[in-house]
Design an enzyme around this catalytic site. Structure first.
Site, mmCIF file in Angstrom:
data_model
loop_
_atom_site.group_PDB
_atom_site.id
_atom_site.type_symbol
_atom_site.label_atom_id
_atom_site.label_comp_id
_atom_site.label_asym_id
_atom_site.label_seq_id
_atom_site.Cartn_x
_atom_site.Cartn_y
_atom_site.Cartn_z
ATOM 1 N N GLY A 84 -0.640 5.829 2.939
ATOM 2 C CA GLY A 84 -1.564 6.744 3.208
ATOM 3 C C GLY A 84 -2.545 6.314 4.047
ATOM 4 O O GLY A 84 -3.106 6.975 5.346
ATOM 5 N N HIS A 95 -6.631 -21.360 9.989
ATOM 6 C CA HIS A 95 -7.863 -21.755 9.563
ATOM 7 C C HIS A 95 -8.536 -20.482 8.582
ATOM 8 O O HIS A 95 -9.105 -20.646 7.750
ATOM 9 C CB HIS A 95 -8.846 -22.250 11.008
ATOM 10 N N ASP A 152 -7.938 -7.564 -0.104
ATOM 11 C CA ASP A 152 -7.100 -7.522 1.002
ATOM 12 C C ASP A 152 -7.905 -7.272 2.214
ATOM 13 O O ASP A 152 -8.879 -6.438 2.148
ATOM 14 C CB ASP A 152 -5.937 -6.639 0.861
ATOM 15 N N ASP A 212 0.836 -1.190 -0.077
ATOM 16 C CA ASP A 212 0.361 -0.090 -0.281
ATOM 17 C C ASP A 212 0.689 1.279 0.017
ATOM 18 O O ASP A 212 2.056 1.131 -0.043
ATOM 19 C CB ASP A 212 -0.927 0.034 1.099
ATOM 20 N N CYS A 232 -8.360 -27.602 6.298
ATOM 21 C CA CYS A 232 -7.305 -26.926 6.715
ATOM 22 C C CYS A 232 -6.664 -27.956 7.666
ATOM 23 O O CYS A 232 -7.049 -28.618 8.335
ATOM 24 C CB CYS A 232 -7.627 -25.692 7.200
ATOM 25 N N CYS A 264 -8.523 -27.813 11.095
ATOM 26 C CA CYS A 264 -9.737 -28.428 11.337
ATOM 27 C C CYS A 264 -9.541 -30.039 11.194
ATOM 28 O O CYS A 264 -10.105 -30.716 11.738
ATOM 29 C CB CYS A 264 -10.686 -28.070 10.135
ATOM 30 N N CYS A 321 -14.138 -28.114 6.515
ATOM 31 C CA CYS A 321 -12.707 -27.524 5.991
ATOM 32 C C CYS A 321 -11.775 -28.659 6.060
ATOM 33 O O CYS A 321 -11.707 -29.593 6.843
ATOM 34 C CB CYS A 321 -12.343 -26.533 6.958
#
Lengths: 389, 389
Positions: A97, A349, A280, A94, A320, A323, A318
């Site tokens: 700002g 997760h 984002d 970024d 992941c 999980c 899930c």
């Protein structure tokens, strides 16, 4: 004159939703894409290999923080941000700002730029469109953002117009500076990534006519791509969706569109439906550290007493690591015990949930089933969230 | 009558140093072995898969902490500690004694046991040899430790004798209780690991004759294996080495020997040379969180200004993820910026260094080169540490 090392190709569309590939100096990113936030050159609680394992293809990092510590000069001496932090995939920075405007009492804005005091040591700094461009040139991110004025919400139309116009003038200055840096060596600015792209930012508050004017002016300057800024700052969700809906048609089809700072999983789905490609947000990572998990069944607060004896994973749908391996009861124990890896496991997760949601969106667009996916996604969440406390 | 599900086999020896294999109800452990400390069911800053990736074969967890939170009853309802925390390899639990004795003003000891107030909520508790055995039966660790009295250093010989004698009486009670639990159901105690072994602990302060008496008495009771407790508590290093040197010959050759709470990398090498097989210590993990790294060149404080621009890895001889991926400059930045993964990356390195040192020791013993390794290890560290600030 967009830089040829940056590219974007739309591969599938369904309505206004698109799937595509953004190519950068450090590799390509399948869109729509979510960029995990690595404020100080690291995503809080995760290692880079954790992020790679999650399939994160691009990282966002914050110019304001890195400028103050360890300093963009030091990072440039190390060959740029990729080398300094050991991340080999694309990075977007970024402009600094947003953080400067968030300092409120410790900053003043005029035509030249933003004067502010460091949150670390109170030292005085001036951030101009040119300086924000220089800092990011030293960092060598694959995508740099122009310095924009971040309007507080709510703002009246007159204030929004003044601010939008200034953002346009700043965008022009930032682009001019980038082209100087591309044209040849500029004293005191070590460019660490010659293929760095620069995105313009559309502002204009909640006023569609200002957004259209801002988009037209920003596109006229000519950037590698365009972002929509100043949303997800407290306005109602339907207002945000409406502004996105009216702004994306004003941006070129052959360039990625980045909705800055958004949002919830539902926001991502709705923005993709309106033609957005990049996102984002700190929600998945920050909420993870506070014990809030995003699941296919809605949000779950792991510290709630009702999870104390619950052997089920946070999200039964899930795949992941968290999980697959841990129960709600254990994750609650880690959180209450103040264990650091409560943050790690929750962040793993939540980021998996965000990245996986975007993978599902991409697959749906490719198969022409995005509208079906969108409907099912909202129906499931709204039904389940209404059943829960 | 040692439990047949627990076993130990010495595979190589060189002098008094041994390499071996300890087998438990959850798999085997190559010795000499270092057990990372996962106080509350997690190693601070790491996930289980990080530990597995480091090659950690056994985890230590703390009975005192788990008893207070989330509670041994809750863990038993989840099928024991392995299932509750999602760790499939062996686990050793301490008895809780060391933590209780550390509470100082908030505990009193008598023949029955230790009365103490919880550090969490001030609630009153009584920990007896029987209760420590019951709690660990519910936790279902692969190795349980007897409750011992942890003598403060320094202590005179009279105090040390009184304490050592009480520890022997407590060991007898703990063993009797374990045998009751093995013989059949005991009301209120859910045994979650029928193959749990129990280790006795030798005490006796810095007095060799008390150590010999304690060892003889503990071996006479009969445990699956034996630990040396009450060292690494502030006594000079040569005193610790001397006590270890005189104690290990009093313990059976065909059982693993565990030196509790030690120590530095040098301590590990010296204890192995004196016949020790198992270690645990908070040094690698705690120091990592404070920014101190153990390296082949000595200790390194990552926050020192001299690392600000240093692109080299923490340890040029190290193959861990941290050293393969990150520079001292970046690790220093993460530490100063207060990023959580500074702790993670430092801990990954320090535990790798400890585990790898033990792998090198094992290899050296197998090849009959342990004495050569030992000499080179100390020479390199002492030379380099004297060169550094």
């Amino acid at each position: 004159m967009p830089d040829p090392r940056f590219g974007f190709r739309v591969t599938y569309t369904e309505g206004r939703a698109r799937a595509g590939i953004m190519s950068t100096a450090h590799g390509s990113v399948e869109t729509p894409a979510f960029m995990p936030v690595g404020t100080q050159g690291a995503v809080k609680g995760l290692t880079h290999r954790d992020l790679e394992g999650l399939g994160a293809e691009i990282l966002l990092s914050n110019t304001y923080h890195l400028y103050l510590r360890p300093g963009d000069d030091l990072i440039a001496r190390h060959g740029g941000l990729h080398r300094f932090i050991g991340w080999t995939r694309p990075i977007l920075t970024d402009s600094g700002g947003y953080q400067v405007f968030s300092l409120a009492a410790r900053r003043t804005i005029d035509e030249q730029g933003a004067r502010f005091q460091s949150h670390l040591d109170g030292s005085a700094h001036l951030l101009t469109p040119e300086k924000a461009t220089d800092i990011q040139a030293r960092l060598g991110s694959d995508v740099a953002m122009v310095l924009d004025e971040c309007l507080a919400h709510p703002a009246d139309v007159r204030t929004a117009r003044v601010s939008m116009s200034r953002t346009l003038r700043w965008a022009e200055r930032a682009r001019t500076r980038l082209l100087e840096l591309r044209a040849g060596p500029v004293a005191g600015v070590a460019v660490t990534n010659a293929g760095q792209a620069q995105f313009g930012i559309v502002q204009g508050g909640v006023f569609p006519e200002l957004r259209e004017e801002s988009a037209a002016g920003t596109v006229a300057i000519g950037f590698e791509a365009y972002a929509i800024g100043g949303l997800s700052v407290g306005e109602p969700t339907d207002v945000m969706y409406d502004i996105v809906d009216r702004t994306t048609p004003c941006l070129p089809d052959d360039r990625p569109r980045y909705l800055m700072g958004a949002g919830t999983p539902q926001d991502l789905v709705e923005a993709v439906a309106r033609g957005v490609d990049l996102f984002d947000c700190v929600l998945p990572t920050r909420n993870a550290r506070n014990g809030q998990l995003f699941t296919s069944e809605g949000r779950l607060n792991i510290k709630n007493a009702r999870h104390a004896e619950d052997e089920s994973p946070p999200d039964p749908d899930c795949a992941c690591y968290t999980c697959r391996t841990f129960s709600r009861a254990y994750l609650r124990h880690l959180f209450l015990a103040g264990e650091m890896n409560a943050a790690t496991l929750n962040t793993l997760h939540n980021l998996h949930f965000y990245l996986d949601t975007l993978r599902r969106i991409k697959d749906a667009i490719r198969l022409g089933r995005f509208e079906t996916f969108r409907l099912a996604f909202h129906q499931r969440l709204s039904r389940l969230e209404s059943e829960r406390i």
